[in-house]
Design an enzyme around this catalytic site. Sequence first.
Site, PDB file in Angstrom:
ATOM      1  N   ASP A 159       0.961  -1.246  -0.150  1.00 51.17           N
ATOM      2  CA  ASP A 159       0.065  -0.042  -0.227  1.00 51.17           C
ATOM      3  C   ASP A 159       0.715   1.334   0.204  1.00 51.17           C
ATOM      4  O   ASP A 159       1.667   1.349   0.805  1.00 51.17           O
ATOM      5  CB  ASP A 159      -0.665   0.194   1.312  1.00 51.17           C
ATOM      6  CG  ASP A 159      -1.954  -1.003   1.032  1.00 51.17           C
ATOM      7  OD1 ASP A 159      -2.255  -1.420   0.014  1.00 51.17           O
ATOM      8  OD2 ASP A 159      -2.543  -1.181   2.174  1.00 51.17           O
ATOM      9  N   ASP A 191     -13.625  -6.828  -5.795  1.00 50.48           N
ATOM     10  CA  ASP A 191     -14.126  -6.760  -4.460  1.00 50.48           C
ATOM     11  C   ASP A 191     -15.396  -7.497  -4.233  1.00 50.48           C
ATOM     12  O   ASP A 191     -16.360  -7.126  -4.658  1.00 50.48           O
ATOM     13  CB  ASP A 191     -14.133  -5.642  -3.659  1.00 50.48           C
ATOM     14  CG  ASP A 191     -12.782  -4.936  -3.622  1.00 50.48           C
ATOM     15  OD1 ASP A 191     -11.572  -5.519  -3.354  1.00 50.48           O
ATOM     16  OD2 ASP A 191     -12.677  -3.731  -4.120  1.00 50.48           O
TER      17      ASP A 191
END
Lengths: 195, 255
Positions: free
Chosen positions: B11, B130
Site C-alpha cells: 500500500d 471486491d
Amino acid sequence: MIAVVNSGGANISSVNFALKRLGAEVTFTNDPNIISNAQKVILPGVGTAATAMKRLKEFKLIDCIRNLTQPVLGICLGMQILFEHSQEADIDLLGVIPGKLKRFNESNCGIVPHMGWNKVQIITKSELLNQIPQNTYFYFVHSFFMGESQNTLGISNYGENFSAVISFNNFFGCQFHPERSGRYGAQILKNFLEI
Amino acid sequence: MLAKRIIPCLDVKNGRVVKGVQFRNHRDMGDICELAQRYADDGADELVFYDITASSEGRVVDKSWVNKVARLINIPFCVAGGIRTHNDAEKILNDGADKISINSPALERPELISDLAKTFGSQCVVVGVDSRREDGSYFVYQYTGDQRTTIKSRYSTSRWVSLVQKLGAGEIVLNCMNNDGMINGYDIVQLSSIRKILTIPLIASGGAGEMHHFQDVFNKCDVSGALAASVFHSDIFRISDLKNFLKQKKVEIRL
C-alpha cells in the site's frame, strides 16, 4: 551505441532501464539513420502485431529493420514480428525469419494469455545463452507463439512446445521479457551486449 | 509448466509504503524503492502497488515513484489505485509499470476495460474485483477503499467477472472480502467457482495467514497466483521461506 527501436505504444521503457542497469549506452529512437548505424539494435514491443507493424510503417522502419546486418534482438512482440505471418488479424510481418505465428488455444492450455514465469529448455547452444542454466524460469506474457523450428535455441511448453529463444543470421529473439526476468534475464541482455 | 506466482501487495500513500488497519491509522513502513527491491530479492514473482492516496482532495496524485521503481527492479509490477481514465493508465505504463489494475472506475464505466485493452493490449489490463458473500451468493462491492463510501454494485460476482473477461481484461484479482484481514485462508469455494467460468488468469486475494493457505489455494483452486500483504509486511514469514515450503509440497514454484 545500442539503438532501442521506439515502435510506439506504452510500456517499453523497461527495456531501456534494464540496459542502463547494465551500464549500456542506449538511444531510444525511431530514426532509420540512427538505427541503421547502431552497433546493436533491440526491437521491443508489447500490444498487438497489427499496431506494431502499422507504426513501423509510419516511421518508415520496415525496410530499415529488414536490412540490418548488426546483431538485432527482438523481445516478445518484437521477436514475433520478425517472422512472416501472424494468425492475429491475419497480417504479414517483417518476414526476416521463416515461420508463422499461431494463437494458444484455450481448449488446449486452459488459460490464455500465457502469463507468468515458465521454464526454458536450451536445445541449441548460443552465445546469447551463456551462463544460463538449463530450465531457468523467465517471465512471459503473450497469446501468440512460434512453434519449434530449426532456428529455435530454447523451448518452453504451454500446452505444446514453442520457441522461447530463437536466432537466424544476425537476428535473435526472446519470447519472454529478459528485462523483467530477474538476474538471468539481465544475463541474457548482458550476453547480447557482448555478442 | 507455468510457475504459481507469489505476489506481495504494497500500500502506497503520499509516496511511502504504509500499513493500516481497515484503511485507517496508517503506519509508515518505509521507502517504496527499498521495499520493492527487498521483495524482489527475496523471490517475489511480481509486485502490486496499491496507491491509496486520496484523490478526492481535488489534486493530481503524485506517481513519480512508478518511474523510480521501474528503473530499479527487474521483475514485473502492477500499479493499482486512482486510475480512472485512458490518460491515467497511459502515464503509468509509459513510466515503466507492466500492468495497471482498475476496480471501481471499471464498474462505473465497463467500456474503460475494452478501451485500455485495445490500446495497450490485454496483458497489461488487470481488473480488481471486491466480492462479498451474502446468503450464499456473491456480490461485487464498489469504493471499498473507505468503509463510509463502500456500496454494493449491481453485479453478482460471476456476472461481473464474465463481463470483465469479455471486455478484454488480461487478468482478474479476486479479493474475497469476507476473508480479507481474517488470516484464516483464502476463500477456496468462491475462487474455485470463479476459476471455472474464466479462461484468463485469476489471482487470489484476501485471507492469507499461514504458508499452507498458499498451498491450499494453488492445489484446490488452480489460481495463477496468490496475492498477500500483511503476512509479508509483518514478517510472519519470508517469501523465500514460503517458496521453499511450496516447492517441497510439489507446487510449481520459481526458486
